[in-house]
Design a protein around this motif. Structure first.
Motif, short mmCIF file in Angstrom:
data_model
loop_
_atom_site.label_atom_id
_atom_site.label_comp_id
_atom_site.label_asym_id
_atom_site.label_seq_id
_atom_site.Cartn_x
_atom_site.Cartn_y
_atom_site.Cartn_z
N GLU A 1 1.96 26.30 -7.21
CA GLU A 1 3.30 26.91 -7.30
C GLU A 1 4.01 26.86 -5.95
OE1 GLU A 1 6.33 28.41 -9.46
OE2 GLU A 1 4.35 28.06 -10.35
N ARG A 2 3.28 27.02 -4.87
CA ARG A 2 3.89 27.00 -3.53
C ARG A 2 4.34 25.60 -3.12
NH1 ARG A 2 -0.89 30.12 -1.76
NH2 ARG A 2 -1.39 28.42 -0.36
N TYR A 3 3.77 24.56 -3.77
CA TYR A 3 4.08 23.19 -3.37
C TYR A 3 5.16 22.52 -4.22
CZ TYR A 3 0.37 23.17 0.05
OH TYR A 3 -0.40 23.44 1.16
N TYR A 4 5.59 23.16 -5.31
CA TYR A 4 6.64 22.55 -6.13
C TYR A 4 7.90 22.22 -5.34
CZ TYR A 4 4.04 23.29 -10.50
OH TYR A 4 3.11 23.23 -11.51
N PRO A 5 8.32 23.05 -4.38
CA PRO A 5 9.52 22.68 -3.60
C PRO A 5 9.36 21.39 -2.80
CG PRO A 5 9.06 25.02 -3.37
CD PRO A 5 7.87 24.42 -4.07
N VAL A 6 8.14 21.00 -2.50
CA VAL A 6 7.90 19.74 -1.77
C VAL A 6 8.34 18.56 -2.62
CG1 VAL A 6 6.12 18.21 -0.80
CG2 VAL A 6 6.00 20.70 -0.43
N GLY A 7 8.07 18.63 -3.91
CA GLY A 7 8.40 17.52 -4.81
C GLY A 7 7.33 16.45 -4.74
N GLY A 8 7.40 15.62 -3.73
CA GLY A 8 6.41 14.57 -3.58
C GLY A 8 6.71 13.69 -2.38
N SER A 9 5.79 12.80 -2.12
CA SER A 9 5.95 11.90 -0.98
C SER A 9 5.20 10.61 -1.23
CB SER A 9 5.41 12.56 0.29
OG SER A 9 5.49 11.67 1.38
N ARG A 10 5.85 9.49 -0.91
CA ARG A 10 5.17 8.19 -0.98
C ARG A 10 5.71 7.32 0.14
NH1 ARG A 10 5.82 5.67 -6.44
NH2 ARG A 10 7.83 4.89 -5.78
N THR A 11 4.84 6.69 0.88
CA THR A 11 5.22 5.77 1.94
C THR A 11 4.71 4.38 1.57
OG1 THR A 11 5.03 7.55 3.56
CG2 THR A 11 5.08 5.30 4.41
N GLU A 12 5.57 3.37 1.67
CA GLU A 12 5.21 2.02 1.23
C GLU A 12 5.26 1.05 2.41
OE1 GLU A 12 7.02 -1.45 -1.74
OE2 GLU A 12 7.45 0.66 -2.12
N ILE B 1 0.90 -1.16 0.00
CA ILE B 1 0.00 0.00 0.00
C ILE B 1 0.93 1.20 0.00
CG2 ILE B 1 -1.68 1.34 1.30
CD1 ILE B 1 -2.96 -1.09 0.13
N GLU B 2 0.97 1.92 -1.11
CA GLU B 2 1.94 3.01 -1.24
C GLU B 2 1.35 4.19 -2.02
OE1 GLU B 2 5.21 2.09 -3.99
OE2 GLU B 2 4.47 0.03 -4.02
N PRO B 3 0.37 4.86 -1.43
CA PRO B 3 -0.15 6.05 -2.10
C PRO B 3 0.89 7.15 -2.10
CG PRO B 3 -1.00 5.94 0.13
CD PRO B 3 -0.22 4.67 -0.10
N GLY B 4 0.80 8.03 -3.07
CA GLY B 4 1.74 9.14 -3.14
C GLY B 4 1.09 10.38 -3.69
N LEU B 5 1.66 11.51 -3.35
CA LEU B 5 1.25 12.79 -3.93
C LEU B 5 2.51 13.50 -4.42
CD1 LEU B 5 -1.42 14.10 -1.41
CD2 LEU B 5 -1.81 13.26 -3.73
#
Length: 201
Positions: free
Chosen positions: A157-168, A126-130
Motif C-alpha cells: 500500500e505504501r508503494y502504490y504512489p511509486v507506480g513503477g520503474s524500468r530502465t532500458e 536489458i530492461e528489468p522493471g518493478l
C-alpha cells in the motif's frame, strides 16, 4: 537488477537464465523492503515476483527498435501461446505459470536451449522493471491462495504512489562479452541531472 543482468551478457549465455537472475534479485530486494514475505526459495518456486516484474527482460534490436526474430527466441516456456515452447513477439507478459515453467527449463532438450543462446553480434535490450499496480495486483494476486500469503499487502500500500520503474539499455553481445550502447544517464547520475546538480556534456 539491470547492472547484474548486463554483466551476465556474453556469448553462450542463455537469455532466460539472465531473466531468472533479474527475478531472483527482485525477490531479494522486495524481501528486504518487506513487500514480500516467506522464504526466497518459496517465492521463486511460486513465481510470485511476476506480480511486480510483469514482463520479459528485453527484446532483440535490429532493423526495428523492437525486432521480432523468429528463429532466435529469447525466453522459453510451456505457455500455450508459444510455438514449440518458445515465446514469440517483442515482449511477453510474465505470469507465475510462465515463470515456473522457465525456472524448470532444465528438462528442455539441448537443441531447444541452444536456440536461445546469445551470440556475438546480437543486440538486445536489458530492461528489468518493478511495478506497483493496484488493479493488476488486486485482480490477479490478492485472492490467489498461494500468492496472497506471500505478499505483505500493508507494505505494498505504501508503494502504490511509486507506480513503477524500468530502465532500458541496448546491449551488443561481443566476442568477449558485451558493450552497452546506451549513453543516457541513470542511477545516481540521472538523479543528479534531475536535481540540477550536474549538467550533461
Amino acid at each position: 537488477m539491470q547492472e547484474e543482468c548486463i554483466a551476465a551478457m556474453k556469448p553462450g549465455a542463455f537469455f532466460y537464465e539472465i531473466h531468472n537472475l533479474a527475478g531472483r534479485i527482485a525477490v531479494d530486494g522486495l524481501l528486504k523492503l518487506g513487500v514480500l514475505r516467506g522464504t526466497r526459495e518459496e517465492l521463486i518456486a511460486a513465481g510470485t515476483i511476476s506480480a511486480f516484474f510483469t514482463h520479459g527482460l528485453g527484446h532483440h534490436v535490429g532493423l526495428e527498435v523492437h525486432d521480432v526474430v523468429g528463429d532466435a527466441p529469447l525466453l522459453v516456456s510451456a505457455a500455450s501461446e508459444t510455438v514449440g515452447g518458445f515465446m514469440r513477439g517483442k515482449r511477453t507478459m510474465m505470469t507465475p505459470d510462465k515463470l515456473i515453467a522457465m525456472n524448470k527449463l532444465s528438462a528442455a532438450t539441448s537443441a531447444e536451449k541452444q536456440r536461445t543462446v546469445l551470440r556475438a553480434g546480437m543486440i538486445l535490450t536489458i530492461e528489468p522493471g518493478l511495478y506497483f499496480d493496484r488493479t493488476y495486483l488486486n485482480g490477479f494476486f490478492r485472492d490467489d491462495p498461494v500468492h496472497s500469503r506471500l505478499i505483505e499487502w500493508d507494505v505494498v500500500e505504501r508503494y502504490y504512489p511509486v507506480g513503477g520503474s524500468r530502465t532500458e539499455d541496448c546491449i551488443l553481445v561481443t566476442e568477449s562479452g558485451h558493450e552497452d550502447l546506451t549513453t543516457a544517464p541513470k542511477c545516481q547520475e540521472l538523479l543528479d541531472v534531475i536535481n540540477g546538480r550536474k549538467s550533461r556534456q
